[in-house]
Design a protein around this motif. Structure first.
Motif, short mmCIF file in Angstrom:
data_model
loop_
_atom_site.label_atom_id
_atom_site.label_comp_id
_atom_site.label_asym_id
_atom_site.label_seq_id
_atom_site.Cartn_x
_atom_site.Cartn_y
_atom_site.Cartn_z
N SER A 20 1.00 4.16 -2.89
CA SER A 20 0.87 5.59 -2.60
C SER A 20 2.01 6.38 -3.22
O SER A 20 1.82 7.45 -3.80
N LEU A 78 -10.10 2.93 3.23
CA LEU A 78 -10.01 3.30 1.82
C LEU A 78 -11.32 3.85 1.25
O LEU A 78 -11.35 4.35 0.13
N LEU A 110 0.83 -1.21 0.00
CA LEU A 110 0.00 0.00 0.00
C LEU A 110 0.86 1.26 0.00
O LEU A 110 0.56 2.25 -0.69
N LEU A 136 -4.29 5.41 1.01
CA LEU A 136 -3.41 4.24 0.93
C LEU A 136 -2.34 4.29 2.00
O LEU A 136 -2.05 3.29 2.67
#
Length: 309
Positions: A101, A161, A97, A124
């Motif tokens: 990002s 999210l 994640l 993220l």
């Protein structure tokens, strides 16, 4: 034969007390880098970002690449079988994640997409931070069950999210379709004080009064000699600060008790902040006792930590 005894617990021990028997014109805008710290992880998409500014179609292609890169770690999260495996899966997903990002931060998008683009970066990163900071997850998996704990992690991930996936969807952009969906969280069920959770085997004249002087609910198990704590003769639920009595106890036994939060009646387990203990003293057939589950100065009713059951 009835028997009377008096026991008191010492500091750090538990007391046993006396007992007796849409699309506008798109204008290029450079995105700002994510403010969330990143950790080393494989790049989730092409190492060289496409030339910007990206409109909706090109941006959707990048989102699809990112989602494909996250699919593997997300699947692993849903398939873990051990507490250690869950921790490892969370760490791997957090790294992925963070990398996603960072990859987004290298893109330049049109003005129409600027806001959702930056929100997705931050979401993220925040989700990665949450996964990385779940220090008690492994312990909770041991007491509440790996599958149950993993599902809680999955729900939290979706919540973290959603601030980005919802506005993306409003713009006709898709992201988050590979997120696991374990369904709604079960409603909490707190048994009434003194509720008998399990009773099996022959009865007798044994009697045990338990006062729960702690700040947590407990499930006290009467375990017949030679039996494992997972197969109790009687299990009773006692709410924090209350007392209850177990009657008709058959045979000699040991006392086990577990405490925590987020009780599951189907699994007969607490899902968070669990503790598992056992009184070292054995209790005889047809005896009557009073037990206070609270550290008491000057007592001798010693307890020990045991494995989750």
């Amino acid at each position: 034969m009835k028997r009377c005894a008096a026991l008191c617990a010492g500091v750090g021990m538990l007391a046993v007390l006396a007992g007796c028997s849409g699309t506008p014109e798109e204008t290029p805008v450079a995105s700002s880098p994510s403010t969330i710290g990143t950790t080393s992880a494989p790049a989730p998409a092409a190492s060289v970002p496409p030339a910007g500014p990206l409109g909706s179609a090109a941006y959707q292609a990048e989102l699809t690449k990112l989602e494909q890169s996250l699919a593997g770690p997300l699947r692993t999260l849903t398939r873990v079988r051990t507490a250690e495996g869950l921790t490892e899966a969370m760490t791997t997903l957090a790294d992925s994640l963070d990398a996603a990002s960072s990859q987004l931060a290298d893109l330049t998008v049109t003005r129409r997409l600027t806001a959702v683009h930056e929100v997705l970066q931050d979401s993220l990163g925040s989700a990665a931070e949450t996964l990385s900071n779940s220090d008690r997850t492994e312990a909770n998996a041991r007491c509440g069950g790996v599958a149950y704990t993993s599902q809680k992690v999955q729900r939290q991930l979706r919540a973290d999210l959603s601030g980005a996936t919802v506005p993306l969807d409003r713009l006709g952009l898709k992201f988050g379709g590979t997120l696991p969906d374990p369904g709604p969280e079960p409603k909490p069920v707190r048994p009434s004080n003194g509720a008998i959770v399990i009773r099996s085997g022959p009865t007798g004249t044994g009697r045990l009064k338990i006062t729960n002087g702690t700040a947590n609910d407990v499930a006290v198990s009467i375990v017949t000699d030679g039996k494992p704590p997972a197969k109790p003769h009687v299990m009773m639920y006692i709410q924090a600060g209350k007392a209850a009595t177990i009657s008709r106890i058959g045979g000699a036994y040991h006392i086990y008790f577990k405490s925590g939060a987020d009780w599951s009646p189907t699994r007969r387990q607490f899902g968070e902040d669990c503790s598992f203990q056992k009184f070292e003293q054995a209790f005889g057939r047809n005896e009557s006792w009073q037990v206070n589950l609270e550290p008491t100065l000057g007592g001798n009713a010693k307890t020990t930590e045991v494995e989750a059951y």
